[in-house]
Design a protein around this motif. Structure first.
Motif, short mmCIF file in Angstrom:
data_model
loop_
_atom_site.label_atom_id
_atom_site.label_comp_id
_atom_site.label_asym_id
_atom_site.label_seq_id
_atom_site.Cartn_x
_atom_site.Cartn_y
_atom_site.Cartn_z
N THR A 1 0.82 -1.21 0.00
CA THR A 1 0.00 0.00 0.00
C THR A 1 0.85 1.26 0.00
O THR A 1 1.94 1.30 0.58
N CYS A 2 0.31 2.31 -0.64
CA CYS A 2 0.98 3.60 -0.67
C CYS A 2 1.09 4.12 0.77
O CYS A 2 0.14 4.01 1.53
N ARG B 1 3.33 10.49 0.88
CA ARG B 1 2.67 9.96 -0.30
C ARG B 1 3.45 10.33 -1.56
O ARG B 1 3.15 11.30 -2.23
N SER C 1 6.34 8.65 -6.91
CA SER C 1 7.11 7.50 -7.36
C SER C 1 8.50 7.49 -6.75
O SER C 1 8.93 8.48 -6.16
N CYS D 1 8.84 2.72 -9.23
CA CYS D 1 7.71 2.26 -8.44
C CYS D 1 6.81 3.46 -8.22
O CYS D 1 7.29 4.52 -7.81
N SER D 2 5.52 3.33 -8.49
CA SER D 2 4.69 4.52 -8.30
C SER D 2 3.35 4.23 -7.66
O SER D 2 2.83 3.12 -7.72
N CYS D 3 2.85 5.26 -7.05
CA CYS D 3 1.58 5.20 -6.34
C CYS D 3 0.52 5.82 -7.25
O CYS D 3 -0.60 5.35 -7.32
N GLN E 1 -3.28 5.61 -7.13
CA GLN E 1 -3.84 4.31 -6.77
C GLN E 1 -3.64 4.09 -5.27
O GLN E 1 -3.00 4.87 -4.60
N TYR E 2 -4.23 3.04 -4.79
CA TYR E 2 -4.02 2.72 -3.39
C TYR E 2 -2.74 1.95 -3.19
O TYR E 2 -2.24 1.80 -2.10
N TYR E 3 -2.26 1.43 -4.29
CA TYR E 3 -1.14 0.52 -4.18
C TYR E 3 0.07 1.00 -4.97
O TYR E 3 -0.07 1.58 -6.04
N TYR E 4 1.21 0.70 -4.42
CA TYR E 4 2.45 0.91 -5.18
C TYR E 4 2.53 -0.18 -6.24
O TYR E 4 2.16 -1.33 -5.98
N ALA F 1 7.70 -0.95 -3.35
CA ALA F 1 7.27 0.07 -2.38
C ALA F 1 8.34 1.14 -2.25
O ALA F 1 9.50 0.92 -2.60
#
Ligand SMILES: *[C@@H]1O[C@H](CO)[C@@H](O)[C@H](O)[C@H]1NC(C)=O
Ligand SMILES: *[C@@H]1O[C@H](CO)[C@@H](O)[C@H](O)[C@H]1NC(C)=O
Ligand SMILES: *[C@@H]1O[C@H](CO)[C@@H](O)[C@H](O)[C@H]1NC(C)=O
Ligand SMILES: *[C@@H]1O[C@H](CO)[C@@H](O)[C@H](O)[C@H]1NC(C)=O
Ligand SMILES: *[C@@H]1O[C@H](CO)[C@@H](O)[C@H](O)[C@H]1NC(C)=O
Ligand SMILES: *[C@@H]1O[C@H](CO)[C@@H](O)[C@H](O)[C@H]1NC(C)=O
Ligand SMILES: *[C@@H]1O[C@H](CO)[C@@H](O)[C@H](O)[C@H]1NC(C)=O
Ligand SMILES: *[C@@H]1O[C@H](CO)[C@@H](O)[C@H](O)[C@H]1NC(C)=O
Length: 313
Positions: free
Chosen positions: A51-52, A56, A59, A113-115, A118-121, A176
């Motif tokens: 999860t991000c 926040r 990336s 890696c990016s958020c 979204q809720y997720y990386y 992450a």
């Protein structure tokens, strides 16, 4: 119908997400990650993706470990599979580009890696279906646990039974970015490491020059006893600098794959375990001594009373 249901669960999902708050540290998926139907019934979970977290970040640079294999054994094929940059990949692995890796060599793969809302990386890559691919085999075999079956199903609307050759799938890779606390402690990158049979957290940590304590914390473990890890699931290794090619190894070919348990305590916990046993032994000893004392006391009192009675008579 299916879409609206999906949207509804997404909505419930986000409610859960905000209700649970943004967890600052990632948790370990356990082998729930192998369950293809995990996500739709639960709150954001590491069994889907990480999860991000705060801060926040949009990336960050992250690393994955991919084990070279037939068909994916060169700087070009691996970087294409995981959507990395082949010259960066060659540089970090200290090899020329192009280069063919020996089979089962751990290859360090740099990814973005990016958020991104979204809720997720995730580090996104694409994959074109070949014969016999299933969401499960893609997540665990082709991508070696670096994606998850449920995330693949969540990101692609194709029915699991209907994956036909030539379809292009979006593949979210598990990655992450460092949390605020990790950044404060000097962590610059998180490396997604897919666990092999017989791996232990102390071994992996030592290899990547990270303290066991930090590794445990990075994966949401609070103590050694609960740190049971499973093959084909991922651990995050909190790195203060880029991983080195000298930290990677060539694995023995896997002969069999039982659903096995690799525990921290098999290696490091040995003294802890025996201490526990010792405590137990001591406890039992003390208890039986107490019982014996009590018994003998009672017996003596009884005896005395009898004696008294006899005497009194
Ligand atoms: C981050 O660090 C602070 C201070 O050490 C601590 O109070 C807090 O619980 C930590 N947060 C997490 C999520 O570990
Ligand atoms: C690398 O993979 C190719 C197939 O793409 C195969 O022909 C070759 O033998 C492999 N090389 C090694 C060293 O495993
Ligand atoms: C990752 O992001 C950087 C800039 O943030 C960009 O230069 C690089 O090309 C990206 N790499 C990939 C593989 O997308
Ligand atoms: C890269 O590999 C060469 C030999 O091929 C070695 O001499 C050098 O020390 C390596 N560098 C790193 C950073 O591992
Ligand atoms: C991971 O899962 C794949 C697919 O089920 C399996 O072939 C492989 O042996 C597993 N790896 C380990 C280390 O258990
Ligand atoms: C499978 O896909 C084809 C075309 O891609 C579609 O016509 C068919 O209805 C699908 N079947 C199922 C069970 O979803
Ligand atoms: C894991 O350990 C067991 C017992 O020591 C051994 O038999 C097995 O070959 C090991 N597996 C791997 C992949 O090293
Ligand atoms: C291991 O990490 C420490 C900092 O945590 C660093 O001082 C040391 O040089 C590193 N050792 C190696 C072999 O990279």
């Amino acid at each position: 119908m299916q879409r609206s249901r999906r949207r509804l669960s997404c909505f419930i999902f986000s409610l859960f997400f905000f209700a649970s708050g943004i967890k600052a540290q990632q948790g370990y998926s356990r082998n729930d990650v192998l369950d293809c139907n995990y996500p739709m019934k639960a709150a954001p979970s590491p069994s889907y993706l990480y999860t991000c977290s705060e801060p926040r970040q949009h990336s960050c640079h992250a690393f994955l470990i991919y084990k070279s294999r037939q068909g994916y054994n060169s700087t070009e094929t691996i970087s294409h599979l995981l959507r990395s940059d082949s010259s960066e990949l060659a540089r970090i692995n200290n090899v020329s580009n192009p280069y063919i890796f020996p089979t089962n060599k751990e290859v360090i793969v740099p990814v973005n890696c990016s958020c991104s809302g979204q809720y997720y990386y995730q580090a996104i890559t694409f994959y074109v279906i070949d014969s016999d691919d299933t969401y499960y085999s893609l997540a665990n075999d082709q991508y070696q646990g670096l994606s998850s079956c449920s995330a693949l199903m969540g990101e692609n609307l194709y029915d699991a039974e209907n994956l036909s050759v030539g379809l292009k799938l979006l593949v979210p890779l598990r990655c992450a970015c460092p949390t605020r606390n990790q950044s404060r402690d000097g962590v610059k990158y998180l490396l997604t490491y897919s666990i092999n049979e017989n791996d232990t957290i102390p071994d992996i940590s030592e290899r990547f020059n990270v303290s066991v304590k930090e590794s445990l914390a990075a994966n949401g473990f609070t103590d050694h006893e609960e740190a049971v890890i499973y093959p084909n699931t991922t651990l995050l290794i909190p790195l203060q600098s880029e991983p080195l090619s000298s930290q990677t190894i060539i694995l023995e070919p896997i002969v069999y794959a039982p659903p096995p348990v690799s525990t921290l305590s098999t290696v490091n916990g040995e003294p802890k375990r025996s201490k526990k046993k010792l405590h137990f032994g001591l406890g039992a000893g003390v208890a039986s001594l107490a019982v014996l004392c009590l018994l003998s006391l009672l017996l003596r009192r009884c005896h005395r009373k009898k004696m008294g009675r006899i005497k009194g008579k």
